[in-house]
Design a protein around this motif. Sequence first.
Motif, PDB file in Angstrom:
ATOM      1  N   LEU A   1       0.699  -0.755   0.163  1.00 34.11           N
ATOM      2  CA  LEU A   1      -0.351  -0.352  -0.324  1.00 34.11           C
ATOM      3  C   LEU A   1       1.355   1.427   0.013  1.00 34.11           C
ATOM      4  O   LEU A   1       0.611   2.473  -0.022  1.00 34.11           O
ATOM      5  N   LEU A   2       2.397   1.369   0.076  1.00 28.27           N
ATOM      6  CA  LEU A   2       2.942   2.243   0.552  1.00 28.27           C
ATOM      7  C   LEU A   2       3.399   2.561  -0.641  1.00 28.27           C
ATOM      8  O   LEU A   2       3.786   4.293  -1.047  1.00 28.27           O
ATOM      9  N   LYS A   3       3.148   2.410  -1.704  1.00 32.10           N
ATOM     10  CA  LYS A   3       2.938   2.747  -3.492  1.00 32.10           C
ATOM     11  C   LYS A   3       1.744   3.756  -4.084  1.00 32.10           C
ATOM     12  O   LYS A   3       2.381   4.651  -4.153  1.00 32.10           O
ATOM     13  N   GLY A   4       1.001   2.919  -3.461  1.00 34.11           N
ATOM     14  CA  GLY A   4       0.184   4.318  -3.192  1.00 34.11           C
ATOM     15  C   GLY A   4       0.102   5.793  -2.893  1.00 34.11           C
ATOM     16  O   GLY A   4      -0.751   6.683  -2.855  1.00 34.11           O
ATOM     17  N   GLY A   5       0.688   5.567  -1.462  1.00 36.57           N
ATOM     18  CA  GLY A   5       0.821   7.105  -1.042  1.00 36.57           C
ATOM     19  C   GLY A   5       0.049   7.444   0.333  1.00 36.57           C
ATOM     20  O   GLY A   5      -0.869   7.913  -0.079  1.00 36.57           O
ATOM     21  N   VAL A   6       0.275   6.820   1.480  1.00 40.38           N
ATOM     22  CA  VAL A   6      -0.840   6.311   2.339  1.00 40.38           C
ATOM     23  C   VAL A   6      -0.470   7.267   3.251  1.00 40.38           C
ATOM     24  O   VAL A   6       1.264   7.682   3.770  1.00 40.38           O
ATOM     25  N   ASP A   7      -1.057   7.413   4.558  1.00 44.29           N
ATOM     26  CA  ASP A   7      -0.378   8.339   5.944  1.00 44.29           C
ATOM     27  C   ASP A   7       0.281   7.321   6.490  1.00 44.29           C
ATOM     28  O   ASP A   7      -0.194   6.791   7.308  1.00 44.29           O
ATOM     29  N   THR A   8       1.187   8.083   7.009  1.00 42.22           N
ATOM     30  CA  THR A   8       2.688   6.652   6.979  1.00 42.22           C
ATOM     31  C   THR A   8       2.459   7.041   8.483  1.00 42.22           C
ATOM     32  O   THR A   8       4.022   7.002   9.228  1.00 42.22           O
ATOM     33  N   ALA A   9       2.675   8.101   9.202  1.00 43.82           N
ATOM     34  CA  ALA A   9       2.190   8.539  10.042  1.00 43.82           C
ATOM     35  C   ALA A   9       2.185   7.412  11.482  1.00 43.82           C
ATOM     36  O   ALA A   9       1.518   6.437  11.424  1.00 43.82           O
ATOM     37  N   ILE A  10       2.900   7.422  12.657  1.00 42.81           N
ATOM     38  CA  ILE A  10       2.485   6.315  13.846  1.00 42.81           C
ATOM     39  C   ILE A  10       1.341   6.294  13.922  1.00 42.81           C
ATOM     40  O   ILE A  10       1.163   7.585  15.209  1.00 42.81           O
ATOM     41  N   ASP A  11       0.794   5.450  14.582  1.00 42.75           N
ATOM     42  CA  ASP A  11      -0.527   5.482  15.370  1.00 42.75           C
ATOM     43  C   ASP A  11      -0.237   4.798  16.911  1.00 42.75           C
ATOM     44  O   ASP A  11       0.111   4.016  16.940  1.00 42.75           O
ATOM     45  N   PRO A  12      -0.603   5.881  17.938  1.00 40.10           N
ATOM     46  CA  PRO A  12      -0.114   6.141  19.187  1.00 40.10           C
ATOM     47  C   PRO A  12      -0.825   4.479  19.977  1.00 40.10           C
ATOM     48  O   PRO A  12       0.024   3.830  20.490  1.00 40.10           O
ATOM     49  N   GLU A  13      -2.506   4.769  19.696  1.00 45.07           N
ATOM     50  CA  GLU A  13      -2.967   3.180  20.026  1.00 45.07           C
ATOM     51  C   GLU A  13      -2.472   1.852  19.418  1.00 45.07           C
ATOM     52  O   GLU A  13      -1.974   1.427  20.792  1.00 45.07           O
ATOM     53  N   ALA A  14      -2.069   2.407  18.735  1.00 45.23           N
ATOM     54  CA  ALA A  14      -1.766   0.491  17.819  1.00 45.23           C
ATOM     55  C   ALA A  14       0.272   0.908  18.713  1.00 45.23           C
ATOM     56  O   ALA A  14       0.754  -0.625  19.026  1.00 45.23           O
TER      57      ALA A  14
END
Length: 592
Positions: free
Chosen positions: A165-178
């Motif tokens: 999915l990184l090929k498509g440009g997604v929000d890559t910020a770390i999820d604090p909950e995760a």
Amino acid sequence: MCGIAGEIRFDNRFADVRLVADMAESQARRGPDGEGIFSLGGRCFGHRRLSIMDLSQRAHQPFIDNELGLGIVFNGAIYNYPELRAELMAAGYRFASHGDTEVIIKAWHAWGPKALDRLLGMFAFALWERDSGITYLARDRFGIKPLYYARNDERMLFASTLPALLKGGVDTAIDPEALHYYMSFHAVVPAPNTILRGVRKLPPGTWMTVHSDGKCEEKTWWRLSFERSAEDEGRGFDEWKEIVLASLRLAVERRLVADVPVGVLLSGGLDSSLITGLLAEAGATQLRTYSIGFDAVDKEAGDEYHYSDLVARHYGTVHEKIHIPAGDLLTALPEAIHAMAEPMVSHDCVAFYLLSRAVSQHSRVVQSGQGADEVFGGYHWYPPLTDVQQTDQGADAYRRVFFDRNHAEMGEILAPGLVSRDFSGEFLARHFALPGADSVIDKAMRLDTTIMLVDDPVKRVDNMTMAFGLEARVPFLDHELVELAARIPARHKIAEGGKYVLKEAARAVIPAEVIDRPKGYFPVPALKYLRGDFLDGIRDILGSRKARERGLFQWQTVDKMMESPDSHITKLRGSKIWQVALLEFWLQSHGL
């Protein structure tokens, strides 16, 4: 098994065929035998094929049924597809292929989403209706096959791996909950979260309807219940033992369905040894078995060859032992980390990676023993939970025996802005409050079977085997076997050190020496007791500029831990330093 990918547009634009091709290509190792792309206006679907059932081009994907107006990209294996195919043919459906993919299309047309209840196997698929514009995403009961997605107002992307999915440009910020989950549950991040804020995963036992205008609806189609009838409570141990063996025998036989030979990943423990014995009983000839070992560290052994050799000799298997020197382990570690769809801290990821590399030279399908400890109560933290009679104290009791760190310690290691809430404690409390399990021990085993198992052992085996186009099948996660085990009173499972009913059932099949041995784990001691080049590599990654600028950890705490890494071991015997380092390794491996 395969890799799937796709884009669904919600803004009346054409789907990006090049992007979907790139996402599919990034999963080429999951499907080395073929590729395909199908585009239909605002929707495009990609597939990488690993040929296991119907090796001909008739089963090529994306699979399109123009007569029914349906198409599918599918990753997995449906073990009862011959029976379903015969039933559908009797109902008038015509088939162009002989594998399981086309069966799903016809079954969906015949029964709609209720077809999912009829499927015995592991699967993740996207199935679309040509005329309505609706696409369905579905995942098997235990999430054995992965399905990730990223969605915004304009589009949805989906794939079998998060990095695709990184090929498509997604929000890559770390999820604090995760991140809180990752640091509590030894890297497990329960669905729908992933470590990245912009990526989600479809929960196990769930299907999603995706409309052309972007509206999405999720429905859980399967849940595991630990409720028991009076008959279950009154059934004697010997009867349970016979029922368990019969159910496991059927689960193993089901997973022989393939147009290529099926082997076994043989650790020498109870679970893989029992699978080997049942396959031999089923008449498997020239059965290939595989074991792996590593160099010892201090006094901790790095292999269990004694037991795997014993089983291999007993059944006359074609057995291969693979020994990995410490230097090779270090060399392969970056490759194994890159093969992870999500960061996984378990020491044996690299073991499975190297084992899969060797096994793939001879076999394309193997059976493996994952799931038995969760399903039949084999872990050391279960007996203390049986003493907790007050169910309102159950979550706290589980936390004490399972969590890698408490919330106070979380506040000492994570950056202040990332510790706003005790996300892990809240998740645990919600899950323990769900109906369908009354006692604390049943609530704990349900959590481990439906959550922790999915995103640790199951994901680990999928990622590492599929890195070499090797299909791993897990008979202990046959849903009928798991439903049966959930009905067995806990006292029959956790007695005598755990898995008691399974051990006693196994005496009819495998040598007693394997059953009565001390419990072992897939040993990779070099990643538990950090020494030499391994420790130097961890210092390098945690001291890198990217790591320090990322702002996830309080580096004063981490640096102090690095002074004596062997002193910082979790309750489940994992390295807390490795947990921190692995996350940074994974992020940098994927250019994040």
